[in-house]
Design a protein around this motif. Structure first.
Motif, PDB file in Angstrom:
ATOM      1  N   LEU A 106       0.823  -1.208   0.000  1.00 12.15           N
ATOM      2  CA  LEU A 106       0.000   0.000   0.000  1.00 12.15           C
ATOM      3  C   LEU A 106       0.856   1.258   0.000  1.00 12.15           C
ATOM      4  N   VAL A 107       1.962   1.200   0.727  1.00 11.81           N
ATOM      5  CA  VAL A 107       2.896   2.333   0.713  1.00 11.81           C
ATOM      6  C   VAL A 107       3.472   2.499  -0.692  1.00 11.81           C
ATOM      7  N   GLY A 108       3.863   1.380  -1.289  1.00 12.40           N
ATOM      8  CA  GLY A 108       4.394   1.428  -2.655  1.00 12.40           C
ATOM      9  C   GLY A 108       3.380   1.985  -3.637  1.00 12.40           C
ATOM     10  N   ALA A 109       2.122   1.565  -3.500  1.00  8.18           N
ATOM     11  CA  ALA A 109       1.074   2.062  -4.396  1.00  8.18           C
ATOM     12  C   ALA A 109       0.879   3.566  -4.231  1.00  8.18           C
ATOM     13  N   LEU A 110       0.894   4.028  -3.009  1.00 12.52           N
ATOM     14  CA  LEU A 110       0.736   5.454  -2.751  1.00 12.52           C
ATOM     15  C   LEU A 110       1.907   6.255  -3.327  1.00 12.52           C
ATOM     16  N   VAL A 111       3.117   5.786  -3.088  1.00 14.52           N
ATOM     17  CA  VAL A 111       4.308   6.478  -3.606  1.00 14.52           C
ATOM     18  C   VAL A 111       4.290   6.509  -5.130  1.00 14.52           C
ATOM     19  N   GLY A 112       4.054   5.356  -5.752  1.00 12.73           N
ATOM     20  CA  GLY A 112       4.037   5.285  -7.213  1.00 12.73           C
ATOM     21  C   GLY A 112       2.921   6.105  -7.829  1.00 12.73           C
ATOM     22  N   GLY A 113       1.742   6.048  -7.240  1.00  7.94           N
ATOM     23  CA  GLY A 113       0.609   6.805  -7.759  1.00  7.94           C
ATOM     24  C   GLY A 113       0.804   8.309  -7.652  1.00  7.94           C
ATOM     25  N   LEU A 114       1.325   8.754  -6.515  1.00 10.90           N
ATOM     26  CA  LEU A 114       1.582  10.200  -6.349  1.00 10.90           C
ATOM     27  C   LEU A 114       2.687  10.683  -7.285  1.00 10.90           C
ATOM     28  N   ALA A 115       3.703   9.864  -7.478  1.00 14.28           N
ATOM     29  CA  ALA A 115       4.786  10.234  -8.410  1.00 14.28           C
ATOM     30  C   ALA A 115       4.241  10.342  -9.830  1.00 14.28           C
ATOM     31  N   ALA A 116       3.351   9.421 -10.197  1.00 13.72           N
ATOM     32  CA  ALA A 116       2.746   9.478 -11.530  1.00 13.72           C
ATOM     33  C   ALA A 116       1.907  10.738 -11.697  1.00 13.72           C
ATOM     34  N   LEU A 117       1.139  11.079 -10.677  1.00 20.25           N
ATOM     35  CA  LEU A 117       0.317  12.291 -10.720  1.00 20.25           C
ATOM     36  C   LEU A 117       1.189  13.528 -10.919  1.00 20.25           C
ATOM     37  N   ALA A 118       2.213  13.653 -10.111  1.00 18.67           N
ATOM     38  CA  ALA A 118       3.110  14.816 -10.209  1.00 18.67           C
ATOM     39  C   ALA A 118       3.804  14.863 -11.569  1.00 18.67           C
ATOM     40  N   SER A 119       4.305  13.735 -12.008  1.00 20.35           N
ATOM     41  CA  SER A 119       5.005  13.662 -13.289  1.00 20.35           C
ATOM     42  C   SER A 119       4.088  14.002 -14.455  1.00 20.35           C
ATOM     43  N   THR A 120       2.859  13.542 -14.394  1.00 20.90           N
ATOM     44  CA  THR A 120       1.918  13.818 -15.483  1.00 20.90           C
ATOM     45  C   THR A 120       1.785  15.315 -15.704  1.00 20.90           C
ATOM     46  N   TYR A 121       1.564  16.056 -14.635  1.00 20.37           N
ATOM     47  CA  TYR A 121       1.393  17.503 -14.768  1.00 20.37           C
ATOM     48  C   TYR A 121       2.707  18.200 -15.107  1.00 20.37           C
ATOM     49  N   LEU A 122       3.797  17.771 -14.489  1.00 13.25           N
ATOM     50  CA  LEU A 122       5.087  18.398 -14.768  1.00 13.25           C
ATOM     51  C   LEU A 122       5.469  18.238 -16.234  1.00 13.25           C
ATOM     52  N   ILE A 123       5.389  17.020 -16.742  1.00 14.13           N
ATOM     53  CA  ILE A 123       5.796  16.771 -18.122  1.00 14.13           C
ATOM     54  C   ILE A 123       4.819  17.421 -19.104  1.00 14.13           C
ATOM     55  N   TYR A 124       3.545  17.431 -18.776  1.00  9.82           N
ATOM     56  CA  TYR A 124       2.565  18.105 -19.629  1.00  9.82           C
ATOM     57  C   TYR A 124       2.958  19.569 -19.825  1.00  9.82           C
ATOM     58  N   HIS A 125       3.255  20.249 -18.720  1.00  8.97           N
ATOM     59  CA  HIS A 125       3.590  21.677 -18.813  1.00  8.97           C
ATOM     60  C   HIS A 125       4.969  21.898 -19.436  1.00  8.97           C
ATOM     61  N   LEU A 126       5.923  21.059 -19.116  1.00  9.86           N
ATOM     62  CA  LEU A 126       7.246  21.189 -19.734  1.00  9.86           C
ATOM     63  C   LEU A 126       7.169  21.016 -21.247  1.00  9.86           C
ATOM     64  N   ARG A 127       6.446  20.010 -21.665  1.00 11.33           N
ATOM     65  CA  ARG A 127       6.350  19.752 -23.105  1.00 11.33           C
ATOM     66  C   ARG A 127       5.578  20.868 -23.810  1.00 11.33           C
ATOM     67  N   ARG A 128       4.539  21.382 -23.170  1.00 12.54           N
ATOM     68  CA  ARG A 128       3.773  22.481 -23.762  1.00 12.54           C
ATOM     69  C   ARG A 128       4.642  23.727 -23.920  1.00 12.54           C
ATOM     70  N   VAL A 129       5.373  24.088 -22.867  1.00  8.13           N
ATOM     71  CA  VAL A 129       6.244  25.267 -22.920  1.00  8.13           C
ATOM     72  C   VAL A 129       7.374  25.047 -23.928  1.00  8.13           C
ATOM     73  N   ALA A 130       7.964  23.856 -23.923  1.00  3.31           N
ATOM     74  CA  ALA A 130       9.033  23.570 -24.889  1.00  3.31           C
ATOM     75  C   ALA A 130       8.506  23.683 -26.317  1.00  3.31           C
ATOM     76  N   GLY A 131       7.281  23.222 -26.545  1.00  6.33           N
ATOM     77  CA  GLY A 131       6.684  23.317 -27.871  1.00  6.33           C
ATOM     78  C   GLY A 131       6.454  24.751 -28.313  1.00  6.33           C
ATOM     79  N   GLU A 132       6.158  25.618 -27.352  1.00  9.36           N
ATOM     80  CA  GLU A 132       5.939  27.036 -27.671  1.00  9.36           C
ATOM     81  C   GLU A 132       7.251  27.776 -27.912  1.00  9.36           C
ATOM     82  N   ARG A 133       8.312  27.368 -27.233  1.00  8.83           N
ATOM     83  CA  ARG A 133       9.560  28.134 -27.267  1.00  8.83           C
ATOM     84  C   ARG A 133      10.633  27.561 -28.189  1.00  8.83           C
TER      85      ARG A 133
END
Length: 162
Positions: A106-133
């Motif tokens: 359960l700890v592993g699931a929580l850690v992995g799930g939260l990391a995926a959530l954070a990464s999803t938004y981080l990479i979404y915004h990084l890729r969007r900004v990189a695409g614009e610039r």
């Protein structure tokens, strides 16, 4: 098999982040790794993850996701169905890693799930900004992301071998 707690945490965060980038790549990488190196360390339903057959089968949707990511018709990764899939993938990978090392899944699931959530938004915004610039097509940015996914995923899994 026991792993250093900080190494295991880094793996779960790293592979959870990979799931946030490519939801099918993280389970495919973990399944391949376990099928070749640690099949004996899992029991019950988790033993399926270490199956060589499943490891092979998971490579097809992972590759398909990498191809489809470059198409403009694919919905955004931050839309709810895609986001939930990425979180679920990260949770599965984290739980599997923790279970492999005899730790609380359960700890592993929580850690992995939260990391995926954070990464999803981080990479979404990084890729969007990189695409614009940057004067490069989105498909090139997607290919760079694919390289990070594969290289990063393999690097996190190699930590277990040390």
């Amino acid at each position: 098999m026991q792993a250093n707690q900080s190494t295991l945490l880094a793996q779960a965060i790293g592979l959870g982040a990979i799931a946030g980038m490519r939801s099918m790549a993280a389970p495919a990488l973990v399944s391949h790794h376990l099928a070749h190196d640690h099949a004996e360390s899992l029991d019950g339903p988790f033993s399926l993850v270490a199956s060589p057959t499943l490891a092979t089968l998971l490579k097809f949707p992972a590759l398909g996701e990498m191809v489809l990511d470059k198409l403009p018709i694919v919905p955004s990764r931050i839309e709810l169905p895609a986001l939930l899939g990425r979180i679920g993938s990260g949770a599965l990978v984290g739980a599997t890693l923790y279970r492999t090392h005899g730790r609380n899944l359960l700890v592993g699931a929580l850690v992995g799930g939260l990391a995926a959530l954070a990464s999803t938004y981080l990479i979404y915004h990084l890729r969007r900004v990189a695409g614009e610039r940057l004067p490069v097509p989105d498909a090139v940015l997607g290919a760079v992301e694919d390289a990070v996914v594969l290289g990063g995923g393999l690097a996190f899994l190699k930590q277990a071998a040390r």
